[in-house]
Design a protein around this motif. Structure first.
Motif, PDB file in Angstrom:
ATOM      1  N   LYS A   1      99.152 -23.397 -24.461  1.00 36.75           N
ATOM      2  CA  LYS A   1      98.229 -24.508 -24.226  1.00 36.75           C
ATOM      3  C   LYS A   1      97.303 -24.694 -25.438  1.00 36.75           C
ATOM      4  O   LYS A   1      97.070 -25.807 -25.901  1.00 36.75           O
ATOM      5  CB  LYS A   1      97.388 -24.201 -22.970  1.00 36.75           C
ATOM      6  N   ALA A   2      96.815 -23.564 -25.948  1.00 31.74           N
ATOM      7  CA  ALA A   2      95.891 -23.627 -27.080  1.00 31.74           C
ATOM      8  C   ALA A   2      96.574 -24.206 -28.305  1.00 31.74           C
ATOM      9  O   ALA A   2      95.965 -24.963 -29.065  1.00 31.74           O
ATOM     10  CB  ALA A   2      95.343 -22.233 -27.384  1.00 31.74           C
ATOM     11  N   LYS A   3      97.849 -23.858 -28.479  1.00 35.22           N
ATOM     12  CA  LYS A   3      98.573 -24.349 -29.657  1.00 35.22           C
ATOM     13  C   LYS A   3      98.774 -25.861 -29.593  1.00 35.22           C
ATOM     14  O   LYS A   3      98.541 -26.561 -30.586  1.00 35.22           O
ATOM     15  CB  LYS A   3      99.924 -23.641 -29.792  1.00 35.22           C
TER      16      LYS A   3
ATOM     17  N   LEU B   1      90.911 -17.985 -25.662  1.00 42.95           N
ATOM     18  CA  LEU B   1      92.067 -18.635 -26.301  1.00 42.95           C
ATOM     19  C   LEU B   1      93.121 -17.613 -26.712  1.00 42.95           C
ATOM     20  O   LEU B   1      94.296 -17.933 -26.833  1.00 42.95           O
ATOM     21  CB  LEU B   1      91.608 -19.430 -27.527  1.00 42.95           C
ATOM     22  N   ASN B   2      92.676 -16.385 -26.938  1.00 42.09           N
ATOM     23  CA  ASN B   2      93.623 -15.362 -27.399  1.00 42.09           C
ATOM     24  C   ASN B   2      94.413 -14.731 -26.252  1.00 42.09           C
ATOM     25  O   ASN B   2      95.308 -13.935 -26.468  1.00 42.09           O
ATOM     26  CB  ASN B   2      92.888 -14.280 -28.191  1.00 42.09           C
TER      27      ASN B   2
ATOM     28  N   ASN C   1      97.273 -18.325 -22.288  1.00 39.56           N
ATOM     29  CA  ASN C   1      96.727 -19.602 -22.738  1.00 39.56           C
ATOM     30  C   ASN C   1      97.306 -20.043 -24.080  1.00 39.56           C
ATOM     31  O   ASN C   1      97.012 -21.137 -24.549  1.00 39.56           O
ATOM     32  CB  ASN C   1      95.209 -19.515 -22.902  1.00 39.56           C
TER      33      ASN C   1
ATOM     34  N   GLY D   1      91.900 -28.118 -23.862  1.00 40.84           N
ATOM     35  CA  GLY D   1      92.542 -26.817 -24.024  1.00 40.84           C
ATOM     36  C   GLY D   1      91.867 -25.991 -25.112  1.00 40.84           C
ATOM     37  O   GLY D   1      92.020 -24.772 -25.160  1.00 40.84           O
ATOM     38  N   LEU D   2      91.114 -26.643 -25.967  1.00 40.78           N
ATOM     39  CA  LEU D   2      90.486 -25.945 -27.085  1.00 40.78           C
ATOM     40  C   LEU D   2      88.957 -25.975 -26.971  1.00 40.78           C
ATOM     41  O   LEU D   2      88.272 -25.005 -27.269  1.00 40.78           O
ATOM     42  CB  LEU D   2      90.912 -26.609 -28.397  1.00 40.78           C
ATOM     43  N   THR D   3      88.447 -27.127 -26.568  1.00 42.55           N
ATOM     44  CA  THR D   3      87.002 -27.263 -26.428  1.00 42.55           C
ATOM     45  C   THR D   3      86.673 -28.223 -25.304  1.00 42.55           C
ATOM     46  O   THR D   3      87.248 -29.294 -25.204  1.00 42.55           O
ATOM     47  CB  THR D   3      86.356 -27.748 -27.749  1.00 42.55           C
TER      48      THR D   3
ATOM     49  N   LEU E   1      83.878 -23.876 -29.033  1.00 39.75           N
ATOM     50  CA  LEU E   1      85.240 -23.393 -28.818  1.00 39.75           C
ATOM     51  C   LEU E   1      85.338 -22.700 -27.456  1.00 39.75           C
ATOM     52  O   LEU E   1      84.463 -21.925 -27.082  1.00 39.75           O
ATOM     53  CB  LEU E   1      85.589 -22.413 -29.942  1.00 39.75           C
ATOM     54  N   ASN E   2      86.417 -22.972 -26.737  1.00 37.64           N
ATOM     55  CA  ASN E   2      86.618 -22.308 -25.449  1.00 37.64           C
ATOM     56  C   ASN E   2      86.798 -20.802 -25.634  1.00 37.64           C
ATOM     57  O   ASN E   2      87.288 -20.349 -26.662  1.00 37.64           O
ATOM     58  CB  ASN E   2      87.874 -22.846 -24.756  1.00 37.64           C
ATOM     59  N   ASN E   3      86.444 -20.064 -24.617  1.00 39.38           N
ATOM     60  CA  ASN E   3      86.706 -18.624 -24.625  1.00 39.38           C
ATOM     61  C   ASN E   3      88.116 -18.361 -24.108  1.00 39.38           C
ATOM     62  O   ASN E   3      88.709 -19.212 -23.469  1.00 39.38           O
ATOM     63  CB  ASN E   3      85.689 -17.912 -23.738  1.00 39.38           C
TER      64      ASN E   3
END
Length: 465
Positions: free
Chosen positions: A78-80, A70-71, A75, A94-96, A66-68
């Motif tokens: 993009k993460a959603k 995200l919170n 971001n 965007g997630l991994t 998982l990317n760092n």
RNA sequence: GAGGUAGUAGCUCAGUAGGUUAGAGCGUCGGAUUGUGGUUCCGAAGGUCGAGGGUUCGAGACCCUUUUACCUCCCCA
């Protein structure tokens, strides 16, 4: 909180590590002996490096990271959207965008492409590192396990194939595993079969099915072929192909190859594959060692999953234990082409260390002396003796003998129990009387015998034992 | 990813048709034995019965969820 470790992973206790190192060192020694050089690559790769290289099934088994960040609110959007795509079964950077390595071959190909201008081709390397797969764990199947690979790229000579078969046989000879069979086949023969039986496009379906013949038998294979959409005519041809396999003795290579050349006479590809098998066997015969008890078996039903193989394929099993393959490999003509470097052919093999471990364990083949590294421990019973003992430790260690002192001055029998439990072969006792004599009471823990020696004599005794 | 079996002390397991303070062997620790281990004898500690929820007057046992191990499939080392 109750401590635990992730599914499919294991702790390795001291004795386990020694045993694993024994396997690793044995294999490493053979790799080095054949002129392969060590290489290490990162535990994680960019996801794009790995995706699509192992087939659909393989992609599913890649552990993604998982990317760092995200919170971070900037971001979030993009993460959603990335998450929406992941729910649809797609990957999204965007997630991994990183993943744990799935094998050592693809990272090696990536390495070769990135360093092509520094390398001397043919480039021979070996690599021994853990890999990760999100597979469901079973016996002999873990989510974190080690592979030991040797590959050579930049050479199309079948001498490489012949030598790699030699590496397998030498390594298992040194590990003293009985019943070793190195089965070989050629992807070209399988491609020729698909061609000749009239279903060239169904190569993968055919190979997956016939690979299972040991498990499900001829009937099972035929059923599976029907399921995979092959027609009667295709299947009767494949059946003739399979009968060649069972018709000859396991090591009657030439008869088997000849019969196969006859059946697949219409396929140029198959003829090439058969010629390559012949040549590989001929080279190998000249390289082999008479002490090896393992055998090479030409097995036309051998398929192997990874779809980048194009020439010879090989797999190692032992009849001594019920266990899947403990090694496998093959030639891939265009592995580096995936990363933009065309025309480099490679061939390699892999050892499954964790399965080899299970085999050695089950057969009781680990050498007994792997138990403990320490050769002698001094009991600590006489405060006045400590400075003398320090001196002894220094001398023993300088002589290359692993030695230790029981650091706490506790009851004598507790110290003896400790030495016993640790499996340390000798105990050195220096109390008031020994101190006065300037000697050491050396106890052999196996025989129980004791004798008083000076430090030089003691070093001499332990050096030769 | 699909299906099945199982999880009780550190380990291997027992635990009757749900019914007081859950047992054994091995191991651990202490003592017999403050200069002698691996054998023997005596004693002790150790479990929120994988976790969470539910049914019941009452659950280690029955139901659901979850997690882990093992097996089969898929695939693979």
């Amino acid at each position: 909180m109750k401590p635990s470790i992730p599914q499919g992973t294991r702790d390795f206790s001291p004795a386990d590590v020694r045993r694993r190192q024994y396997i690793l060192q044995t294999i490493r020694g053979v790799f080095e002996l054949y002129g392969y050089q060590p290489l290490e690559t990162p535990s994680m790769e960019n996801l794009s490096t790995l995706m699509g290289k192992y087939g659909e099934e393989g992609d599913r088994l890649i552990f993604k990271i998982l990317n760092n960040g995200l919170n971070d609110p900037k971001n979030a959007a993009k993460a959603k959207t990335a998450f929406e795509r992941v729910l649809e079964g797609k990957n999204d950077p965007g997630l991994t965008e990183r993943a744990l390595r799935y094998d050592l071959t693809i990272p090696f190909a990536r390495y070769v492409v990135m360093h092509q201008n520094e390398l001397a081709f043919p480039f021979r390397r070996y690599q021994m590192q853990p890999v990760w797969r999100a597979d469901r764990p079973q016996k002999g199947r873990y989510r974190e396990f080690w592979q030991c690979d040797a590959d050579v790229v930049g050479s199309t000579s079948l001498v490489n194939e012949a030598e790699l078969l030699g590496i397998y046989r030498e390594a298992f000879h040194r590990l003293q595993v009985p019943g070793i069979e190195v089965r070989i086949n050629s992807r070209k023969v399988l491609a020729g079969l698909a061609e000749c039986c009239g279903a060239a496009e169904a190569l993968t379906d055919i190979t997956v099915a016939i690979d299972k013949i040991d498990k499900i038998g001829l009937d099972g294979v035929q059923k599976e072929l029907v399921q995979r959409g092959l027609d009667e005519e295709n299947i009767s041809y494949i059946t003739r192909f399979l009968s060649i396999q069972s018709e000859y003795g396991a090591t009657d290579h030439e008869s088997r190859l000849e019969a196969m050349a006859g059946l697949l006479s219409q396929s140029e590809t198959a003829q090439t594959g058969i010629a390559e098998l012949r040549q590989t066997l001929a080279y190998h015969k000249q390289l082999q060692n008479d002490a090896w008890t393992s055998r090479i078996v030409v097995d036309f039903t051998l398929a192997r999953g990874l779809n980048y193989y194009t020439g010879l394929i090989a797999e190692v099993t032992t009849s001594a234990v019920k266990m899947g393959s403990i090694g496998g490999g093959g030639r891939y003509d265009d592995l580096t082409g995936l990363f933009g470097l065309k025309g480099l052919s490679g061939v390699g093999i892999s050892f499954g260390v964790d399965r080899i471990y299970d085999v050695l364990e089950e057969l009781g083949l680990f050498p007994a002396q792997l138990a403990s590294g320490t050769r002698i421990i001094f009991v600590n019973i006489e405060p006045q003796a400590e400075p003398v003992l320090f001196g002894y430790l220094n001398q023993l260690r300088a002589a290359g003998i692993p030695a230790e002192l029981y650091a706490d001055r506790v009851k004598f029998d507790k110290q003896m129990k400790y030495a016993d439990k640790r499996n340390i072969p000798y105990v050195g006792i220096v109390g008031a009387s020994e101190l006065e004599e300037g000697r050491i009471n050396l106890k052999d823990m196996q025989s129980g015998e004791q004798r008083k020696l000076e430090i030089n004599e003691l070093i001499a005794v332990l050096s030769q034992a």
